[in-house]
Design a protein around this motif. Structure first.
Motif, PDB file in Angstrom:
ATOM      1  N   ASP A  73       0.834  -1.209   0.000  1.00 43.63           N
ATOM      2  CA  ASP A  73       0.000   0.000   0.000  1.00 43.63           C
ATOM      3  C   ASP A  73       0.867   1.257   0.000  1.00 43.63           C
ATOM      4  O   ASP A  73       0.605   2.211  -0.741  1.00 43.63           O
ATOM      5  N   GLU A  74       1.887   1.269   0.854  1.00 42.50           N
ATOM      6  CA  GLU A  74       2.720   2.473   0.994  1.00 42.50           C
ATOM      7  C   GLU A  74       3.423   2.799  -0.324  1.00 42.50           C
ATOM      8  O   GLU A  74       3.547   3.965  -0.703  1.00 42.50           O
ATOM      9  N   MET A  75       3.875   1.758  -1.020  1.00 39.76           N
ATOM     10  CA  MET A  75       4.496   1.991  -2.329  1.00 39.76           C
ATOM     11  C   MET A  75       3.470   2.592  -3.298  1.00 39.76           C
ATOM     12  O   MET A  75       3.805   3.471  -4.102  1.00 39.76           O
ATOM     13  N   TYR A 127       2.636   6.078  13.911  1.00 37.93           N
ATOM     14  CA  TYR A 127       3.062   6.814  12.711  1.00 37.93           C
ATOM     15  C   TYR A 127       1.971   6.827  11.641  1.00 37.93           C
ATOM     16  O   TYR A 127       1.762   7.834  10.967  1.00 37.93           O
ATOM     17  N   ASP A 128       1.303   5.680  11.443  1.00 39.53           N
ATOM     18  CA  ASP A 128       0.212   5.703  10.465  1.00 39.53           C
ATOM     19  C   ASP A 128      -0.913   6.613  10.960  1.00 39.53           C
ATOM     20  O   ASP A 128      -1.613   7.238  10.153  1.00 39.53           O
ATOM     21  N   ARG A 129      -1.059   6.711  12.275  1.00 40.31           N
ATOM     22  CA  ARG A 129      -2.006   7.693  12.839  1.00 40.31           C
ATOM     23  C   ARG A 129      -1.560   9.104  12.470  1.00 40.31           C
ATOM     24  O   ARG A 129      -2.396   9.949  12.117  1.00 40.31           O
ATOM     25  N   GLU A 157      -6.819   2.999   2.858  1.00 42.10           N
ATOM     26  CA  GLU A 157      -5.785   2.028   3.219  1.00 42.10           C
ATOM     27  C   GLU A 157      -5.087   2.390   4.526  1.00 42.10           C
ATOM     28  O   GLU A 157      -4.732   1.513   5.314  1.00 42.10           O
ATOM     29  N   GLU A 158      -4.884   3.681   4.760  1.00 38.18           N
ATOM     30  CA  GLU A 158      -4.242   4.083   6.023  1.00 38.18           C
ATOM     31  C   GLU A 158      -5.075   3.650   7.229  1.00 38.18           C
ATOM     32  O   GLU A 158      -4.532   3.305   8.274  1.00 38.18           O
ATOM     33  N   ASN A 159      -6.405   3.699   7.083  1.00 37.84           N
ATOM     34  CA  ASN A 159      -7.246   3.253   8.186  1.00 37.84           C
ATOM     35  C   ASN A 159      -7.030   1.780   8.503  1.00 37.84           C
ATOM     36  O   ASN A 159      -7.063   1.380   9.659  1.00 37.84           O
ATOM     37  N   PHE A 160      -6.769   1.001   7.467  1.00 39.20           N
ATOM     38  CA  PHE A 160      -6.457  -0.405   7.697  1.00 39.20           C
ATOM     39  C   PHE A 160      -5.122  -0.559   8.431  1.00 39.20           C
ATOM     40  O   PHE A 160      -4.987  -1.351   9.360  1.00 39.20           O
ATOM     41  N   HIS A 161      -4.125   0.250   8.049  1.00 41.68           N
ATOM     42  CA  HIS A 161      -2.811   0.173   8.718  1.00 41.68           C
ATOM     43  C   HIS A 161      -2.955   0.514  10.200  1.00 41.68           C
ATOM     44  O   HIS A 161      -2.361  -0.131  11.063  1.00 41.68           O
ATOM     45  N   LEU A 162      -3.740   1.559  10.449  1.00 44.51           N
ATOM     46  CA  LEU A 162      -3.940   1.998  11.828  1.00 44.51           C
ATOM     47  C   LEU A 162      -4.626   0.900  12.648  1.00 44.51           C
ATOM     48  O   LEU A 162      -4.221   0.600  13.771  1.00 44.51           O
TER      49      LEU A 162
HETATM   50 FE   LIG Z   1       0.368   3.581   6.160  1.00 40.62          FE
END
Ligand SMILES: [Fe+2]
Ligand SMILES: [Fe+2]
Lengths: 312, 78
Positions: A73-75, A127-129, A157-162
């Motif tokens: 995702d980050e890429m 950090y993702d937060r 996607e960031e919400n999934f990381h969090l």
């Molecule tokens: Fe992330």
């Protein structure tokens, strides 16, 4: 270009005008946007090697899949920012492959090694937060249409990381013992890192083109407070200690140390009773953290070998 | 963009009866890799349908500017 003057464009975007192409921009707007997108792209990109480093410590194949999915995702998020930069005339290959590693604009936190699973999930939680706080604000407020649209995917996607981070932090804390201690140790060095992530306090930063041109909506201190209001109650709930507390009267989070403070990157240790100036913080950031060169190298190492094979 | 790459605009729709939405862009040297990169990069939803098209296949109808904020320097590359 020069359809508008800076003052005209500032007024228009504050009234809701959405910039769609270079023809709508001024030079100052374009410059501020390029800086913002470079920070965004570099942060997304450099989170990948940091997370990759700790993914080797994943406790099962399932967790390794979820951790590598986050890296993927980050890429993808980095790709969105760099694509937008290319549309503004920036050379992506130059940015990625020819810039000295010290010139990458990712936060200091992603110059640090992540060495175990507890550090990875705490990075997701903290950090993702920070990423959601910053990019959520950009998504809501940005006057640049292509970025607003690109951030839809990023936000989902960031919400999934969090969630990955918070669920795993809770799981390790509930297990107690060494698992809990590892989360506490991770938070000990990552929490002040997160506080610093949002940059100089508003009182030290008077002029801000990103705010004037509505490339973002909230000030550094407002963003920092938003992050603190999410992270401190989470840590309280997990009985993880942080040098900050919620003031019950104002509901604002107050730090229990004189920010900013000295950091020892080799020991991964904050000297919370040694306040420093922002000039000293900038010096530390510019000197870069221990993994800066290696993380950039990991991203670059395979490029020329494959290119060589294709040309053979 | 690497030598020989083209820009591929990515469109997708979540389910039948939805409109196509422009969801992003990838760089690839040919349509096959463009399809692979698009599918793997924009995997935030279970798309009913996804398509790619080269950016230079799009022509503005009512505006002077190229769509998708095409930069003059990028134009030469597509
Ligand atoms: Fe992330
Ligand atoms: Fe991201």
């Amino acid at each position: 270009m020069a359809r508008f003057t800076d003052d005209e464009l500032m007024r228009k975007v504050q009234e809701g005008f959405i910039v769609e192409s270079e023809a709508d921009m001024t030079e100052t707007y374009k410059k501020a946007l390029i800086t913002q997108l470079t920070v965004q792209g570099d942060t997304e990109l450099m989170s990948a090697p940091a997370y990759y480093m700790a993914t080797k410590d994943a406790p099962s194949t399932n967790t390794m899949v979820s951790a590598t999915a986050i890296i993927q995702d980050e890429m993808g998020h980095a790709n969105i920012a760099y694509r937008l930069l290319e549309d503004l005339g920036v050379d992506r290959d130059e940015l990625l492959y020819e810039r000295p590693p010290q010139k990458f604009k990712n936060p200091y936190g992603f110059d640090q090694p992540l060495v175990n699973w507890a550090e990875l999930v705490t990075a997701n939680g903290l950090y993702d937060r920070a990423g959601i706080t910053l990019l959520g604000d950009v998504h809501r407020h940005t006057s640049y249409g292509p970025l607003k649209r690109g951030l839809v995917k990023v936000g989902m996607e960031e919400n999934f990381h969090l969630r990955h981070g918070e669920v795993w932090m809770r799981r390790l804390c509930e297990a107690g013992g060494e698992a809990r201690d590892m989360v506490q140790a991770a938070v000990d060095w990552m929490f002040p890192m997160g506080v610093e992530w949002f940059g100089m306090p508003d009182e030290k930063k008077h002029h801000n083109a990103q705010l004037d041109f509505k490339l973002k909506g909230m000030t550094n201190d407002q963003l920092r407070q938003t992050w603190l209001k999410a992270v401190v109650p989470l840590c309280d709930e997990l009985s993880i200690e942080v040098p900050a507390h919620v003031n019950p009267d104002t509901e604002a989070v107050e730090l229990e140390f004189e920010f900013p403070v000295q950091y020892d990157p080799d020991a991964k240790h904050w000297l919370l009773d040694e306040p420093i100036t922002w000039d000293q913080v900038w010096d530390r950031w510019r000197a870069r953290g221990p993994m800066n060169e290696q993380f950039v190298e990991w991203m670059r190492v395979s490029r020329y070998s494959v290119e060589g094979l294709l040309e053979a | 963009m690497a030598d020989g790459d083209r820009l591929w605009e990515v469109f997708a729709r979540r389910k039948r009866a939805d409109h196509f939405e422009h969801i992003g862009c990838v760089e690839a040297p040919n349509p096959d890799l463009g399809r692979v990169y698009a599918w793997q990069t924009y995997d935030e939803a279970k798309w009913f349908e996804m398509i790619v098209a080269p950016r230079d296949a799009f022509h503005p109808v009512n505006r002077a500017e190229q769509p998708f904020t095409l930069h003059p320097s990028a134009e030469a590359l597509t």
